[in-house]
Design a protein around this motif. Structure first.
Motif, short mmCIF file in Angstrom:
data_model
loop_
_atom_site.label_atom_id
_atom_site.label_comp_id
_atom_site.label_asym_id
_atom_site.label_seq_id
_atom_site.Cartn_x
_atom_site.Cartn_y
_atom_site.Cartn_z
N PRO A 19 40.97 -82.73 39.29
CA PRO A 19 41.97 -82.60 40.08
C PRO A 19 41.58 -80.56 40.73
CG PRO A 19 42.17 -82.28 38.11
CD PRO A 19 41.77 -82.80 37.96
N GLU A 20 40.81 -79.79 39.97
CA GLU A 20 40.55 -78.60 40.66
C GLU A 20 39.36 -78.83 41.96
OE1 GLU A 20 41.04 -75.29 37.97
OE2 GLU A 20 41.90 -77.24 36.06
N GLN A 21 39.86 -78.33 42.92
CA GLN A 21 38.48 -77.84 43.84
C GLN A 21 38.61 -76.73 43.98
OE1 GLN A 21 40.59 -79.90 47.18
NE2 GLN A 21 40.59 -82.03 45.77
N SER A 22 37.50 -76.91 45.16
CA SER A 22 36.45 -74.98 45.52
C SER A 22 36.75 -74.66 46.45
CB SER A 22 34.81 -75.04 44.93
OG SER A 22 34.48 -74.15 45.72
N SER A 23 36.91 -73.80 46.92
CA SER A 23 37.50 -72.66 47.67
C SER A 23 36.19 -73.04 48.96
CB SER A 23 38.41 -71.40 47.60
OG SER A 23 37.78 -71.12 47.46
N ALA A 24 35.47 -72.89 47.96
CA ALA A 24 34.10 -72.97 48.70
C ALA A 24 33.12 -73.98 49.47
CB ALA A 24 32.76 -71.50 48.16
N ALA A 31 39.45 -85.38 50.15
CA ALA A 31 40.18 -86.21 50.23
C ALA A 31 41.33 -87.01 49.42
CB ALA A 31 40.59 -86.39 52.14
N THR A 32 39.57 -87.69 49.19
CA THR A 32 40.03 -89.20 47.63
C THR A 32 40.15 -88.74 46.17
OG1 THR A 32 39.20 -90.13 48.69
CG2 THR A 32 39.15 -91.17 46.70
N ALA A 33 40.93 -88.43 45.50
CA ALA A 33 41.43 -88.03 44.49
C ALA A 33 39.82 -88.51 43.46
CB ALA A 33 42.55 -88.49 43.37
N ASP A 34 39.75 -87.56 42.31
CA ASP A 34 38.74 -87.62 41.41
C ASP A 34 37.54 -88.13 42.52
OD1 ASP A 34 40.71 -87.42 40.11
OD2 ASP A 34 40.96 -89.27 39.84
N ASN A 35 37.10 -87.68 43.39
CA ASN A 35 35.91 -87.51 44.19
C ASN A 35 36.01 -86.44 45.12
OD1 ASN A 35 34.69 -91.06 44.03
ND2 ASN A 35 37.15 -90.69 44.49
N ILE A 36 34.04 -86.77 45.63
CA ILE A 36 33.24 -85.02 46.89
C ILE A 36 33.39 -86.55 47.73
CG2 ILE A 36 32.01 -83.68 46.77
CD1 ILE A 36 32.91 -82.85 44.46
N THR A 37 33.59 -86.46 49.03
CA THR A 37 32.88 -87.56 49.32
C THR A 37 31.87 -86.27 50.82
OG1 THR A 37 34.56 -88.77 50.26
CG2 THR A 37 33.08 -88.86 51.38
N ILE A 38 30.92 -86.73 50.24
CA ILE A 38 29.63 -86.57 51.99
C ILE A 38 29.92 -86.94 53.58
CG2 ILE A 38 27.16 -86.59 52.20
CD1 ILE A 38 27.87 -85.21 49.62
N GLN A 101 30.48 -91.79 48.49
CA GLN A 101 31.09 -90.95 47.23
C GLN A 101 31.24 -90.14 46.04
OE1 GLN A 101 35.35 -93.30 47.50
NE2 GLN A 101 35.77 -91.88 48.86
N LEU A 102 31.01 -88.84 45.61
CA LEU A 102 30.98 -88.73 44.00
C LEU A 102 31.64 -89.20 43.63
CD1 LEU A 102 28.41 -88.38 46.70
CD2 LEU A 102 27.28 -86.80 45.08
N SER A 103 31.44 -89.29 42.25
CA SER A 103 32.17 -89.27 40.81
C SER A 103 31.11 -89.02 40.04
CB SER A 103 33.34 -90.00 40.50
OG SER A 103 32.89 -91.62 40.74
N LEU A 104 32.38 -88.85 38.46
CA LEU A 104 31.94 -88.45 36.85
C LEU A 104 31.98 -89.49 36.71
CD1 LEU A 104 31.99 -84.62 36.21
CD2 LEU A 104 29.90 -86.19 37.06
#
Length: 131
Positions: A19-24, A31-38, A101-104
């Motif tokens: 739930p916590e995202q980097s500002s950098a 935008a997609t919960a628990d994912n990082i989208t390239i 979309q990347l997730s753990l």
């Protein structure tokens, strides 16, 4: 990054809450919960770190998932004793396309709860474009 208390594990992979995202985070979308989208095609360094303990004796697996599919070069598995503190850490490079979309994900050989570290970040997924 996650500071969640615990996650229930079975032999079916579940997504780790982030739930916590980097500002950098230029070039990435959260935008997609628990994912990082390239956002841009390229080669990316991907790191993950998960710290905690398992409530049972059994194998616990952590993997990087791309579009929901665990990656063979992005998986760690350890056999744990009940309540044994463990750190899963992995770094790898991936050629990724925009929209990926990347997730753990985590799963275990024996159903039980994985308890994240009580203080500080207990699950981190870090993505950096290198080429």
């Amino acid at each position: 990054m996650s500071t969640a208390g615990f996650i229930a594990l079975t032999d079916t992979p579940v997504t780790v809450p982030l739930p916590e995202q980097s500002s950098a985070s230029a070039g990435l979308d959260f935008a997609t919960a628990d994912n990082i989208t390239i956002v841009e095609d390229g080669v990316y360094r991907v790191d993950f770190h998960v710290l905690g303990s398992y409530g049972e004796i059994g194998n616990v697996n952590v993997s990087l998932a791309i579009d929901g599919t665990p990656q063979p070069g992005g998986m760690l598995a350890y056999e744990l004793l009940a309540s044994e503190l463990i750190t899963f850490t992995l770094t790898n490079y991936y050629t990724l396309t925009a929209g990926a979309q990347l997730s753990l994900q985590m799963f275990a050989s024996v159903p039980g709860n994985f308890f994240f570290a009580a203080t500080g970040p207990s699950a981190t997924l870090s993505v950096e474009r290198v080429a």
